[in-house]
Design an enzyme around this catalytic site. Structure first.
Site, PDB file in Angstrom:
ATOM      1  N   HIS A  43       7.309   2.911  -2.236  1.00 34.17           N
ATOM      2  CA  HIS A  43       6.676   2.594  -0.947  1.00 34.17           C
ATOM      3  C   HIS A  43       5.280   3.218  -0.910  1.00 34.17           C
ATOM      4  CE1 HIS A  43       5.811   2.371   3.347  1.00 34.17           C
ATOM      5  NE2 HIS A  43       5.653   3.688   3.357  1.00 34.17           N
ATOM      6  N   ASP A  67     -24.296 -13.350  -4.112  1.00 33.79           N
ATOM      7  CA  ASP A  67     -22.967 -13.036  -4.632  1.00 33.79           C
ATOM      8  C   ASP A  67     -22.971 -11.572  -5.029  1.00 33.79           C
ATOM      9  OD1 ASP A  67     -20.421 -13.016  -6.083  1.00 33.79           O
ATOM     10  OD2 ASP A  67     -20.586 -15.195  -6.042  1.00 33.79           O
ATOM     11  N   TRP A 125       5.251   9.711  -4.776  1.00 37.73           N
ATOM     12  CA  TRP A 125       4.006   9.067  -5.212  1.00 37.73           C
ATOM     13  C   TRP A 125       3.087  10.091  -5.873  1.00 37.73           C
ATOM     14  CZ3 TRP A 125      -1.275   9.413  -3.841  1.00 37.73           C
ATOM     15  CH2 TRP A 125      -1.579  10.307  -2.808  1.00 37.73           C
ATOM     16  N   SER A 135      -9.667  -1.158 -12.697  1.00 38.79           N
ATOM     17  CA  SER A 135     -10.091  -2.171 -11.741  1.00 38.79           C
ATOM     18  C   SER A 135     -10.975  -1.565 -10.654  1.00 38.79           C
ATOM     19  CB  SER A 135      -8.853  -2.824 -11.123  1.00 38.79           C
ATOM     20  OG  SER A 135      -9.187  -3.474  -9.935  1.00 38.79           O
ATOM     21  N   SER A 136     -10.563  -0.404 -10.124  1.00 36.38           N
ATOM     22  CA  SER A 136     -11.344   0.230  -9.055  1.00 36.38           C
ATOM     23  C   SER A 136     -12.714   0.671  -9.541  1.00 36.38           C
ATOM     24  CB  SER A 136     -10.628   1.470  -8.530  1.00 36.38           C
ATOM     25  OG  SER A 136      -9.490   1.108  -7.842  1.00 36.38           O
ATOM     26  N   HIS A 165      -7.314  14.088  -2.612  1.00 35.03           N
ATOM     27  CA  HIS A 165      -7.972  14.193  -1.316  1.00 35.03           C
ATOM     28  C   HIS A 165      -9.138  13.215  -1.170  1.00 35.03           C
ATOM     29  CE1 HIS A 165      -8.357  15.500   2.689  1.00 35.03           C
ATOM     30  NE2 HIS A 165      -9.639  15.283   2.489  1.00 35.03           N
ATOM     31  N   GLU A 171      -9.247  10.494  -2.480  1.00 34.25           N
ATOM     32  CA  GLU A 171      -8.535   9.226  -2.336  1.00 34.25           C
ATOM     33  C   GLU A 171      -8.225   8.922  -0.870  1.00 34.25           C
ATOM     34  OE1 GLU A 171      -7.700   6.730  -4.111  1.00 34.25           O
ATOM     35  OE2 GLU A 171      -6.144   5.780  -2.880  1.00 34.25           O
ATOM     36  N   TYR A 181      -9.935   9.724   1.626  1.00 28.56           N
ATOM     37  CA  TYR A 181     -11.175   9.269   2.263  1.00 28.56           C
ATOM     38  C   TYR A 181     -11.609   7.913   1.742  1.00 28.56           C
ATOM     39  CZ  TYR A 181     -11.257  13.312   5.039  1.00 28.56           C
ATOM     40  OH  TYR A 181     -10.882  14.219   5.977  1.00 28.56           O
ATOM     41  N   SER A 230     -17.189   0.828  13.037  1.00 30.80           N
ATOM     42  CA  SER A 230     -18.592   0.912  13.433  1.00 30.80           C
ATOM     43  C   SER A 230     -19.246  -0.458  13.532  1.00 30.80           C
ATOM     44  CB  SER A 230     -19.380   1.774  12.437  1.00 30.80           C
ATOM     45  OG  SER A 230     -18.789   3.036  12.346  1.00 30.80           O
ATOM     46  N   HIS A 282      -5.446  22.181  -0.036  1.00 32.00           N
ATOM     47  CA  HIS A 282      -4.669  22.264   1.208  1.00 32.00           C
ATOM     48  C   HIS A 282      -3.348  21.503   1.086  1.00 32.00           C
ATOM     49  CE1 HIS A 282      -7.171  18.624   2.805  1.00 32.00           C
ATOM     50  NE2 HIS A 282      -6.096  18.190   2.220  1.00 32.00           N
ATOM     51  N   HIS A 283      -3.178  20.751   0.014  1.00 30.12           N
ATOM     52  CA  HIS A 283      -1.887  20.117  -0.230  1.00 30.12           C
ATOM     53  C   HIS A 283      -0.957  21.054  -0.981  1.00 30.12           C
ATOM     54  CE1 HIS A 283      -3.269  16.121   1.047  1.00 30.12           C
ATOM     55  NE2 HIS A 283      -4.425  16.509   0.553  1.00 30.12           N
ATOM     56  N   THR A 289     -15.806  14.601  10.907  1.00 28.11           N
ATOM     57  CA  THR A 289     -14.855  13.590  11.368  1.00 28.11           C
ATOM     58  C   THR A 289     -14.926  13.465  12.885  1.00 28.11           C
ATOM     59  OG1 THR A 289     -13.479  14.318   9.532  1.00 28.11           O
ATOM     60  CG2 THR A 289     -12.478  12.800  11.085  1.00 28.11           C
ATOM     61  N   LYS A 291     -17.912  11.467  14.127  1.00 26.94           N
ATOM     62  CA  LYS A 291     -17.724  10.012  14.111  1.00 26.94           C
ATOM     63  C   LYS A 291     -17.053   9.543  15.383  1.00 26.94           C
ATOM     64  CE  LYS A 291     -18.563   8.557   9.977  1.00 26.94           C
ATOM     65  NZ  LYS A 291     -18.635   7.307   9.315  1.00 26.94           N
ATOM     66  N   ARG A 325      10.772  16.273   4.311  1.00 25.88           N
ATOM     67  CA  ARG A 325      10.509  14.885   3.969  1.00 25.88           C
ATOM     68  C   ARG A 325      11.230  14.557   2.663  1.00 25.88           C
ATOM     69  NH1 ARG A 325       4.291  15.043   1.596  1.00 25.88           N
ATOM     70  NH2 ARG A 325       4.661  12.834   1.235  1.00 25.88           N
TER      71      ARG A 325
HETATM   72  C1  HEM Z   1      -9.572  15.906  10.218  1.00 28.16           C
HETATM   73  C2  HEM Z   1      -9.336  15.491   9.046  1.00 28.16           C
HETATM   74  C3  HEM Z   1      -8.124  15.872   8.229  1.00 28.16           C
HETATM   75  C4  HEM Z   1      -7.599  17.098   7.982  1.00 28.16           C
HETATM   76  C5  HEM Z   1      -8.101  18.431   8.489  1.00 28.16           C
HETATM   77  C6  HEM Z   1      -6.460  16.889   7.131  1.00 28.16           C
HETATM   78  C7  HEM Z   1      -5.648  17.894   6.637  1.00 28.16           C
HETATM   79  C8  HEM Z   1      -4.523  17.681   5.861  1.00 28.16           C
HETATM   80  C9  HEM Z   1      -3.700  18.714   5.315  1.00 28.16           C
HETATM   81  C10 HEM Z   1      -3.931  20.210   5.475  1.00 28.16           C
HETATM   82  C11 HEM Z   1      -2.694  18.120   4.633  1.00 28.16           C
HETATM   83  C12 HEM Z   1      -1.575  18.798   3.850  1.00 28.16           C
HETATM   84  C13 HEM Z   1      -0.379  18.947   4.677  1.00 28.16           C
HETATM   85  C14 HEM Z   1       0.784  19.410   3.852  1.00 28.16           C
HETATM   86  O1  HEM Z   1       1.158  18.726   2.859  1.00 28.16           O
HETATM   87  O2  HEM Z   1       1.341  20.432   4.223  1.00 28.16           O
HETATM   88  C15 HEM Z   1      -2.868  16.712   4.744  1.00 28.16           C
HETATM   89  C16 HEM Z   1      -2.030  15.767   4.177  1.00 28.16           C
HETATM   90  C17 HEM Z   1      -2.338  14.433   4.068  1.00 28.16           C
HETATM   91  N1  HEM Z   1      -3.422  13.821   4.632  1.00 28.16           N
HETATM   92 FE1  HEM Z   1      -4.812  14.675   5.838  1.00 28.16          FE
HETATM   93  N2  HEM Z   1      -6.296  15.570   6.895  1.00 28.16           N
HETATM   94  C18 HEM Z   1      -7.307  14.914   7.541  1.00 28.16           C
HETATM   95  C19 HEM Z   1      -7.544  13.564   7.540  1.00 28.16           C
HETATM   96  C20 HEM Z   1      -6.879  12.676   6.738  1.00 28.16           C
HETATM   97  C21 HEM Z   1      -7.271  11.318   6.544  1.00 28.16           C
HETATM   98  C22 HEM Z   1      -8.490  10.684   7.153  1.00 28.16           C
HETATM   99  C23 HEM Z   1      -6.369  10.772   5.717  1.00 28.16           C
HETATM  100  C24 HEM Z   1      -6.260   9.378   5.155  1.00 28.16           C
HETATM  101  C25 HEM Z   1      -6.860   8.352   5.556  1.00 28.16           C
HETATM  102  C26 HEM Z   1      -5.394  11.780   5.397  1.00 28.16           C
HETATM  103  C27 HEM Z   1      -4.318  11.558   4.588  1.00 28.16           C
HETATM  104  C28 HEM Z   1      -3.407  12.514   4.239  1.00 28.16           C
HETATM  105  C29 HEM Z   1      -2.260  12.265   3.401  1.00 28.16           C
HETATM  106  C30 HEM Z   1      -1.878  10.933   2.737  1.00 28.16           C
HETATM  107  C31 HEM Z   1      -1.580  13.470   3.303  1.00 28.16           C
HETATM  108  C32 HEM Z   1      -0.237  13.745   2.615  1.00 28.16           C
HETATM  109  C33 HEM Z   1      -0.186  13.532   1.189  1.00 28.16           C
HETATM  110  C34 HEM Z   1       1.199  13.828   0.651  1.00 28.16           C
HETATM  111  O3  HEM Z   1       1.578  14.996   0.608  1.00 28.16           O
HETATM  112  O4  HEM Z   1       1.894  12.873   0.277  1.00 28.16           O
HETATM  113  N3  HEM Z   1      -5.726  12.922   6.042  1.00 28.16           N
HETATM  114  N4  HEM Z   1      -3.993  16.462   5.492  1.00 28.16           N
HETATM  115 CU   LIG Z   2      -6.057  16.215   1.742  1.00 23.67          CU
END
Ligand code: HEM
Ligand SMILES: [Cu+2]
Ligand SMILES: [Cu+2]
Lengths: 377, 529
Positions: B81, B110, B146, B173-174, B257, B259, B261, B272, B306-307, B332, B335, B454
């Site tokens: 998923h 083009d 994933w 591709s990307s 990370h 990714e 963004y 926008s 932070h992950h 952020t 914006k 999770r």
């Molecule tokens: C204000 C902006 C953001 C902050 C401060 C932030 C912070 C964080 C932090 C600290 C985690 C880790 C949490 C953990 O695993 O314990 C996290 C996870 C995640 N964030 Fe954000 N984030 C922000 C914006 C975004 C945006 C814009 C996206 C995507 C469009 C995003 C997608 C994700 C994803 C996919 C994960 C989890 C990945 C995984 O463990 O599978 N975040 N974020």
């Molecule tokens: Cu992140």
């Protein structure tokens, strides 16, 4: 349409409210350590700050959505810049963040300080159970999920602590600083007890440290918090915090139990006794993968019924156990199959091997004695 | 570079005489509009497939106990998923938008490298086949999440190799696609369109393309090391051989990370574009939007750990990554404020694209706040690997990225098909999606705070009610997307004739060409004042 949407929303809200009433956990666990308390307060602080910003910002947005509509005849203004405003809304959030960063930094330093501990426990993650070793106390045991297969598969009533209960909980004295040293045998696991504010990955080949000091007696529960394979959801953590006296009693009883278990290693066992004992050991340790019936889950987990290894001789002509034979496999493991050398005692290994060879559809007929295991180690 | 552009003009003159029809039109296509269409359909197909996997996940989680799938299968479902949604649905959708809109918005005939463009698209197909068919190989699909952390992913079967190979292909591709987009933007803008006059969507894609070029090779590196550990006896991630499993996490998140963004910046670009149109007012703070986007892109490379707050990094590392993550929420926030200021004193109407845009601003902000909560390291210790994180990333990825994509489709589909979509059904789709989304994911904040991990197929009884609510919401959310499919097909088939301008408040070159946009546009560059 809008009426329906509102009706639906109302339904959902009342459902949510209903569950909140049922004393549903909506927030972090009640803290029982200083660190967990600091985390709790930090979280509340951030939530209130975010809520405050949220209310202000979106009141403005909804006001605008309401007032600045074309349908009420609002004319679009022309501005598209305002430097002062832009600087202000960059600086203010930055200052707010600074205010949060300060207490958070203090807590981080406190969390990391594992010095001056009163006792140390080594915690090892295995697929899918925890092992606890009380350093310099000679106490070591495995802690398995005690929820039954029947409960999980909905054939029996689920208990109050469904999935959060173990056969052998970790026991610690209240008020003492307990240092944990963590590692893992196979893959990464994570040891977590929310009430203590502790979550630390257990990483194979590395030792990581953390600590806690429980200030209230009680039973505290957590779960493995890093995906570790099939039964990741089934390896909980249970810690009992007790008075110092009770703790000492518990340690003594554990030491006693270990002695009795070792005593059995020297006597000669009957086949029936080994098989009976082996069944318990098998169901506790082996059935998760090889299944209670011995059918396994191929290809990841091979069947033991009719398996080559379980039906071939254990020892070679020279009296040493054969490489890739039954005893070798159980003692040393291979790939995903864990090594049981350190996890099971001689009696348990002898029993479980005898069981596997004479049950589960196999009938080799031979017997492995604990003494043979002992000399094979 | 200018030679490239010249030769490629010849190509077109050539093409327009007798371009292939039928299936060959698509297989051999070098036309940015056809390729954009194919990207969008590919993405939507993957979205439905990965969505179906999510339905199975929520079915199993409907009640405590195991009912429908066994734990091993459950892990395969969550893994695929995630992989398919990220690499198959969200990313290709944005590339589809880039293909359609970037040339139209900058007045180019083009993309700069039409044949490479064809290749970038067709590479997706073998990758998708590898991912989907991995369910049917012995042992089933990859089940290590994933994120594919070793040693767990080293234990997996051949499906892990298939997934890794698929990701390698998608990476190529990307990267090729990004080079194409960057070259197009730098070399093929209409005379007079300076960088600071480019539409915001083009800016966000330019920056995203750089992120892709920088991040995808890092992923490829991590995955290649994983493969050699699995098959060729290396020990990059095996402590017994002198390696370190946590090294994988560092390398993975150095990609991971940026990714996230990559998946949100083009969405910011869509917002926008939509908000000024329906506020009938120019985008507020254009310049600061560009700087904020660039700042986010740069910062996104220094927040990765932070992950990994629970891996037990040294204090200095923990502090650095906490501070940098907190810092990234400032641009952020800028914006969000800019969008509000764009709406302020506008003359707003709420057609479906605007509804989506407003909802995204609102819901994405919730995701931003939960991100901030997770950024605070001590708090994240409680939240890492719980449902709170699941709530966070669905608020930013579903109500951030996916709903921006939906809004973008409603916004541009009249230009693509020449027909207006059915506004009533579009609004139904919007409300159903928004409500169902919140019913599904809001409760996860609570279960996460209360400690529900999770990636588990079963949970203790205290979480039963919230999970049931989430599952009901998820089924509604899934079904609502079939309505989206219906609206899109209906719009392709017919509907009110769209004008060239389509939206009263729309500005930009794409609205100067006919609706539907003819096969070739801007063969002589327009002049931008
Ligand atoms: C204000 C902006 C953001 C902050 C401060 C932030 C912070 C964080 C932090 C600290 C985690 C880790 C949490 C953990 O695993 O314990 C996290 C996870 C995640 N964030 Fe954000 N984030 C922000 C914006 C975004 C945006 C814009 C996206 C995507 C469009 C995003 C997608 C994700 C994803 C996919 C994960 C989890 C990945 C995984 O463990 O599978 N975040 N974020
Ligand atoms: Cu992140
Ligand atoms: Cu686990």
């Amino acid at each position: 349409m809008n009426k329906k949407a509102i009706y639906f929303l109302g339904m959902v809200l009342s459902m949510v409210a209903g569950s909140a009433q049922a004393a549903y956990a909506l927030n972090l666990h009640a803290p029982v350590t200083e660190i967990a308390r600091q985390i709790y307060d930090l979280h509340m602080l951030i939530v209130y700050i975010c809520l405050g910003i949220f209310v202000v910002v979106f009141s403005i947005m909804f006001y605008s959505l309401y007032k600045h509509r074309k349908s009420v005849g609002h004319q679009a203004a022309k501005f598209h810049e305002h430097h002062v405003l832009e600087i202000v809304w960059t600086i203010i959030p930055a200052l707010i963040l600074l205010a949060i960063a300060f207490p958070a930094t203090k807590t981080i330093f406190a969390m990391k300080d594992t010095t001056a501990a009163d006792m140390s426990v080594k915690v090892t993650g295995h697929q899918w159970k925890w092992e606890y070793e009380y350093l310099d106390k000679d106490v070591k045991f495995i802690s398995n999920l005690s929820t039954t297969e029947d409960q999980i598969n909905n054939r029996a009533e689920k208990g109050e602590n469904y999935l959060l209960e173990v056969d052998n909980p970790m026991v610690v004295p209240v008020g003492k600083k307990v240092r944990l040293v963590l590692t893992a045998e196979d893959v990464i696991h994570s040891w977590s007890v929310p009430s203590f504010g502790v979550k630390q990955d257990a990483i194979p080949g590395f030792i990581k440290e953390t600590w806690f000091r429980a200030d209230k007696p009680g039973t505290y529960r957590g779960q493995c918090s890093e995906l570790c394979g099939k039964n990741h959801g089934f390896m909980p953590i249970v810690v009992e915090a007790v008075t110092e006296d009770k703790y000492n009693e518990w340690i003594a009883s554990k030491q006693e139990a270990a002695k009795t278990a070792n005593a059995g290693a020297d006597k000669v066992w009957t086949k029936e006794d080994l098989i009976a004992n082996g069944k318990t050991v098998y169901e506790k340790n082996c059935a998760v993968c090889h299944q209670a019936s011995g059918a396994g889950l191929p290809p990841a987990f091979p069947a033991l019924t009719g398996s080559k290894i379980a039906n071939a001789p254990i020892f070679g002509a020279d009296g040493k156990y054969l490489k890739d034979g039954h005893l070798d496999r159980v003692l040393n493991g291979v790939r995903v199959m864990p090594s049981w050398k350190a996890l099971l005692n001689d009696v348990e290994i002898a029993s479980v091997i005898t069981y596997e060879r004479n049950a589960l559809g196999n009938s080799v007929g031979d017997v492995l004695q604990p003494a043979q295991v002992k000399s094979a180690r | 570079m200018s030679t490239t552009t010249a030769t490629h003009h010849d190509d077109h003159a050539h093409d327009s005489h007798g371009h292939p029809t039928g299936l060959m039109r698509w297989v051999k296509s070098t036309n940015h509009k056809d390729i954009g269409t194919m990207y969008l359909w590919f993405s939507f197909t993957m979205f439905l497939f990965a969505g179906a996997l999510a339905m199975l996940i929520r079915l199993e989680l409907f009640q405590p106990g195991l009912q429908f799938v066994q734990p091993e299968t459950f892990n395969q479902l969550t893994t695929l998923h995630g992989l398919i949604m990220i690499f198959g649905a969200i990313m290709p959708a944005f590339v589809g938008f880039a293909n359609w809109q970037v040339p139209l918005m900058i007045g180019a005939p083009d993309m700069a490298f039409p044949r490479l463009n064809n290749m970038s698209f067709w590479l997706l197909i073998p990758a998708a086949i590898l991912l989907l068919s991995s369910f049917f190989v012995p042992g089933g699909a990859a089940a290590g999440g994933w994120t594919m952390y070793p040693p767990l992913s080293v234990q997996g079967g051949m499906s892990v190799d298939m997934s890794v190979f698929a990701l390698h292909i998608l990476g190529v591709s990307s990267i090729v696609g990004s080079i194409n987009i960057i070259t197009t933007i730098f070399n093929m803008r209409a005379p007079g369109m300076t960088l600071m006059k480019m539409p915001m969507f083009v800016w966000t894609w330019l920056i995203t393309a750089y992120l892709l070029i920088a991040a995808m090779p890092v992923l490829a590196g991590a995955l290649t090391m994983l493969i050699t550990d699995r098959h060729f006896g290396t020990h990059f991630f095996n402590a017994a051989g002198g390696g370190d499993p946590v090294l994988f996490q560092h390398v993975f998140w150095f990609f991971g990370h940026p990714e996230v963004y990559i998946m949100i910046l083009p969405a910011f670009g869509i917002l926008s574009t939509i908000i000024p149109t329906f506020a009938r007012k120019p985008l507020f703070g254009y310049a600061s939007m560009v700087y904020a986007t660039a700042a986010i892109a740069v910062l996104s490379f220094v927040v990765w750990a932070h992950h990994m707050f629970t891996t037990g990094m040294p204090v200095a590392g923990q502090l650095f990554f906490m501070y940098s993550t907190m810092l990234i929420s400032v641009p952020t926030g800028v914006k969000v404020f800019n969008w509000l200021a764009t709406m302020w004193k506008g003359s707003m109407t709420f057609e479906t694209p605007m509804l989506f845009a407003v909802a995204v601003v609102f819901l994405f902000t919730i995701g931003g706040f939960s991100g901030l909560v997770c950024a605070i390291l001590p708090v994240d210790i409680q939240l890492q690997d719980t449902y709170y994180v699941v709530a966070h990333f669905h608020y930013v990825l579903f109500s951030g990225a996916a709903m921006s994509i939906m809004g973008g489709v409603y916004y541009w589909i009249p230009k693509w098909t020449g027909h207006m979509y059915d506004e009533t059904l579009g609004k139904w789709h919007f409300w159903l999606t928004t409500i169902a989304f919140n019913v599904t994911f809001f409760p996860m904040h609570f279960t996460g705070l209360a400690g529900m991990p999770r990636r588990v197929p079963d949970y203790s009884q205290q979480f039963a009610e919230f999970n049931m609510i989430s599952s009901l919401g998820a089924f509604a959310l899934g079904l609502s997307q079939l309505l989206f499919l219906y609206v899109v097909i209906k719009c392709i088939r017919g509907g009110a004739k769209a004008t060239n301008q389509v939206w009263e408040g729309a500005h930009g070159l794409e609205w100067t060409v006919a609706s539907p946009a003819p096969f070739h546009t801007f063969e002589t560059p327009p002049l931008v004042k």
